[in-house]
Design a protein around this motif. Structure first.
Motif, PDB file in Angstrom:
ATOM      1  N   ASP A  65       0.855  -1.180   0.000  1.00  0.00           N
ATOM      2  CA  ASP A  65       0.000   0.000   0.000  1.00  0.00           C
ATOM      3  C   ASP A  65       0.893   1.233   0.000  1.00  0.00           C
ATOM      4  O   ASP A  65       1.661   1.444   0.929  1.00  0.00           O
ATOM      5  CB  ASP A  65      -0.912   0.000   1.230  1.00  0.00           C
ATOM      6  CG  ASP A  65      -1.880  -1.164   1.196  1.00  0.00           C
ATOM      7  OD1 ASP A  65      -2.526  -1.339   0.161  1.00  0.00           O
ATOM      8  OD2 ASP A  65      -1.971  -1.895   2.198  1.00  0.00           O
ATOM      9  N   SER A 115      -5.274  -1.745   2.267  1.00  0.00           N
ATOM     10  CA  SER A 115      -6.202  -2.106   1.191  1.00  0.00           C
ATOM     11  C   SER A 115      -6.650  -3.542   1.338  1.00  0.00           C
ATOM     12  O   SER A 115      -5.956  -4.359   1.945  1.00  0.00           O
ATOM     13  CB  SER A 115      -5.534  -1.922  -0.173  1.00  0.00           C
ATOM     14  OG  SER A 115      -5.177  -0.580  -0.377  1.00  0.00           O
ATOM     15  N   VAL A 116      -7.806  -3.853   0.764  1.00  0.00           N
ATOM     16  CA  VAL A 116      -8.333  -5.213   0.795  1.00  0.00           C
ATOM     17  C   VAL A 116      -9.305  -5.389  -0.370  1.00  0.00           C
ATOM     18  O   VAL A 116      -9.932  -4.426  -0.813  1.00  0.00           O
ATOM     19  CB  VAL A 116      -9.028  -5.505   2.158  1.00  0.00           C
ATOM     20  CG1 VAL A 116     -10.247  -4.650   2.346  1.00  0.00           C
ATOM     21  CG2 VAL A 116      -9.353  -6.956   2.312  1.00  0.00           C
ATOM     22  N   ASN A 117      -9.394  -6.597  -0.897  1.00  0.00           N
ATOM     23  CA  ASN A 117     -10.360  -6.937  -1.947  1.00  0.00           C
ATOM     24  C   ASN A 117     -11.355  -7.940  -1.379  1.00  0.00           C
ATOM     25  O   ASN A 117     -10.953  -8.928  -0.761  1.00  0.00           O
ATOM     26  CB  ASN A 117      -9.662  -7.551  -3.154  1.00  0.00           C
ATOM     27  CG  ASN A 117      -8.696  -6.598  -3.805  1.00  0.00           C
ATOM     28  OD1 ASN A 117      -8.886  -5.393  -3.761  1.00  0.00           O
ATOM     29  ND2 ASN A 117      -7.660  -7.126  -4.397  1.00  0.00           N
ATOM     30  N   ASP A 156     -16.470  -8.403  -5.499  1.00  0.00           N
ATOM     31  CA  ASP A 156     -16.382  -7.385  -6.545  1.00  0.00           C
ATOM     32  C   ASP A 156     -15.945  -6.024  -6.022  1.00  0.00           C
ATOM     33  O   ASP A 156     -15.870  -5.069  -6.790  1.00  0.00           O
ATOM     34  CB  ASP A 156     -17.745  -7.223  -7.236  1.00  0.00           C
ATOM     35  CG  ASP A 156     -18.116  -8.431  -8.072  1.00  0.00           C
ATOM     36  OD1 ASP A 156     -17.199  -9.125  -8.557  1.00  0.00           O
ATOM     37  OD2 ASP A 156     -19.322  -8.679  -8.236  1.00  0.00           O
ATOM     38  N   LEU A 157     -15.683  -5.920  -4.735  1.00  0.00           N
ATOM     39  CA  LEU A 157     -15.322  -4.633  -4.146  1.00  0.00           C
ATOM     40  C   LEU A 157     -13.823  -4.560  -3.871  1.00  0.00           C
ATOM     41  O   LEU A 157     -13.246  -5.457  -3.259  1.00  0.00           O
ATOM     42  CB  LEU A 157     -16.082  -4.401  -2.844  1.00  0.00           C
ATOM     43  CG  LEU A 157     -17.607  -4.389  -2.929  1.00  0.00           C
ATOM     44  CD1 LEU A 157     -18.202  -4.102  -1.567  1.00  0.00           C
ATOM     45  CD2 LEU A 157     -18.090  -3.364  -3.953  1.00  0.00           C
ATOM     46  N   ASP A 158     -13.214  -3.469  -4.324  1.00  0.00           N
ATOM     47  CA  ASP A 158     -11.815  -3.171  -4.014  1.00  0.00           C
ATOM     48  C   ASP A 158     -11.816  -1.988  -3.061  1.00  0.00           C
ATOM     49  O   ASP A 158     -12.308  -0.906  -3.407  1.00  0.00           O
ATOM     50  CB  ASP A 158     -11.036  -2.810  -5.276  1.00  0.00           C
ATOM     51  CG  ASP A 158     -10.936  -3.961  -6.255  1.00  0.00           C
ATOM     52  OD1 ASP A 158     -11.090  -5.124  -5.830  1.00  0.00           O
ATOM     53  OD2 ASP A 158     -10.697  -3.694  -7.450  1.00  0.00           O
ATOM     54  N   ARG A 194      -9.547   0.662  -0.952  1.00  0.00           N
ATOM     55  CA  ARG A 194      -8.212   1.229  -1.018  1.00  0.00           C
ATOM     56  C   ARG A 194      -8.028   2.328   0.019  1.00  0.00           C
ATOM     57  O   ARG A 194      -8.941   3.084   0.313  1.00  0.00           O
ATOM     58  CB  ARG A 194      -7.937   1.810  -2.410  1.00  0.00           C
ATOM     59  CG  ARG A 194      -8.014   0.788  -3.519  1.00  0.00           C
ATOM     60  CD  ARG A 194      -6.844  -0.209  -3.409  1.00  0.00           C
ATOM     61  NE  ARG A 194      -6.909  -1.238  -4.413  1.00  0.00           N
ATOM     62  CZ  ARG A 194      -7.266  -2.501  -4.171  1.00  0.00           C
ATOM     63  NH1 ARG A 194      -7.617  -2.878  -2.975  1.00  0.00           N
ATOM     64  NH2 ARG A 194      -7.280  -3.387  -5.133  1.00  0.00           N
ATOM     65  N   VAL A 203     -13.844   2.962  -2.288  1.00  0.00           N
ATOM     66  CA  VAL A 203     -14.457   1.673  -2.593  1.00  0.00           C
ATOM     67  C   VAL A 203     -14.793   1.648  -4.075  1.00  0.00           C
ATOM     68  O   VAL A 203     -15.512   2.511  -4.577  1.00  0.00           O
ATOM     69  CB  VAL A 203     -15.748   1.444  -1.765  1.00  0.00           C
ATOM     70  CG1 VAL A 203     -16.317   0.070  -2.066  1.00  0.00           C
ATOM     71  CG2 VAL A 203     -15.485   1.621  -0.287  1.00  0.00           C
ATOM     72  N   ASN A 207     -16.565  -0.580  -6.937  1.00  0.00           N
ATOM     73  CA  ASN A 207     -17.455  -1.703  -7.199  1.00  0.00           C
ATOM     74  C   ASN A 207     -17.260  -2.127  -8.656  1.00  0.00           C
ATOM     75  O   ASN A 207     -17.722  -1.474  -9.579  1.00  0.00           O
ATOM     76  CB  ASN A 207     -18.909  -1.310  -6.950  1.00  0.00           C
ATOM     77  CG  ASN A 207     -19.863  -2.475  -7.109  1.00  0.00           C
ATOM     78  OD1 ASN A 207     -19.493  -3.536  -7.596  1.00  0.00           O
ATOM     79  ND2 ASN A 207     -21.099  -2.265  -6.704  1.00  0.00           N
ATOM     80  N   ARG A 208     -16.572  -3.239  -8.865  1.00  0.00           N
ATOM     81  CA  ARG A 208     -16.317  -3.753 -10.210  1.00  0.00           C
ATOM     82  C   ARG A 208     -17.473  -4.617 -10.722  1.00  0.00           C
ATOM     83  O   ARG A 208     -17.451  -5.068 -11.861  1.00  0.00           O
ATOM     84  CB  ARG A 208     -15.036  -4.588 -10.229  1.00  0.00           C
ATOM     85  CG  ARG A 208     -13.784  -3.798  -9.934  1.00  0.00           C
ATOM     86  CD  ARG A 208     -12.536  -4.672  -9.922  1.00  0.00           C
ATOM     87  NE  ARG A 208     -12.510  -5.527  -8.734  1.00  0.00           N
ATOM     88  CZ  ARG A 208     -12.678  -6.839  -8.729  1.00  0.00           C
ATOM     89  NH1 ARG A 208     -12.891  -7.485  -9.833  1.00  0.00           N
ATOM     90  NH2 ARG A 208     -12.646  -7.534  -7.601  1.00  0.00           N
ATOM     91  N   THR A 239     -17.213   4.250  -8.219  1.00  0.00           N
ATOM     92  CA  THR A 239     -16.192   4.440  -7.194  1.00  0.00           C
ATOM     93  C   THR A 239     -16.717   5.426  -6.173  1.00  0.00           C
ATOM     94  O   THR A 239     -17.202   6.498  -6.533  1.00  0.00           O
ATOM     95  CB  THR A 239     -14.886   4.964  -7.813  1.00  0.00           C
ATOM     96  OG1 THR A 239     -14.404   4.009  -8.760  1.00  0.00           O
ATOM     97  CG2 THR A 239     -13.833   5.204  -6.757  1.00  0.00           C
TER      98      THR A 239
END
Length: 154
Positions: A35, A41-43, A46-48, A50, A68, A70-71, A99
């Motif tokens: 980071d 950060s964490v995945n 579908d959410l990343d 940061r 956040v 949302n992919r 985002t």
């Protein structure tokens, strides 16, 4: 003639190994993911998530700061649980393909009340989204002395 050819080949091989051999045995720091900011950060599914951090001047209440992404193709609700022993839960809604930047001027503040954390330390937080496996992270707790966080303390 054969001796010169053999010597030239040996010299070329030695130069090639000498010029590139160190990368074969030396640790390559550039292969490590990290980071590059103050937060973590964490995945999750579908959410990343940061640059997660909490800004607090007193260690009692803090403002949650994170991005956040949302992919996914569906809107998502992220559950954020904080504190020792699984304290309170805050929910954050993120639209599909969007985002969300918590801590920006465009978004409402998410204030975590009763965090009971030491400023300069870490706060255990658990992140959960839909049926994806949740993740616990130790999130840094910073104060508002840095100019980029000066407007974020509750």
């Amino acid at each position: 003639m054969k001796a010169r050819l053999a010597a030239s080949a040996a010299l070329a091989l030695g130069l090639a190994l000498g010029a590139s051999g160190c990368s074969m045995i030396t640790y390559q720091a550039t292969t490590e993911k990290y980071d590059a900011s103050d937060g973590v950060s964490v995945n999750i599914g579908d959410l990343d998530l940061r640059n997660i951090l909490v800004v607090s001047d007193d260690g009692e209440d803090g403002t949650l700061v994170m991005t956040v992404v949302n992919r996914g193709e569906r809107d998502a609700t992220l559950g954020v649980q904080f504190g020792e022993g699984g304290g309170d839960v805050v929910e954050v809604d993120v639209e599909a393909g969007q985002t969300l930047v918590l801590g920006s001027k465009d978004e409402d503040e998410v204030v975590l009340e009763g965090i009971d954390a030491e400023v300069g330390g870490v706060l255990p937080m658990f992140f959960q989204y839909a049926d994806a496996e949740g993740v616990e992270k130790l999130v840094p707790v910073l104060d508002s002395r840095l100019s980029e966080y000066s407007h974020l303390a509750p």
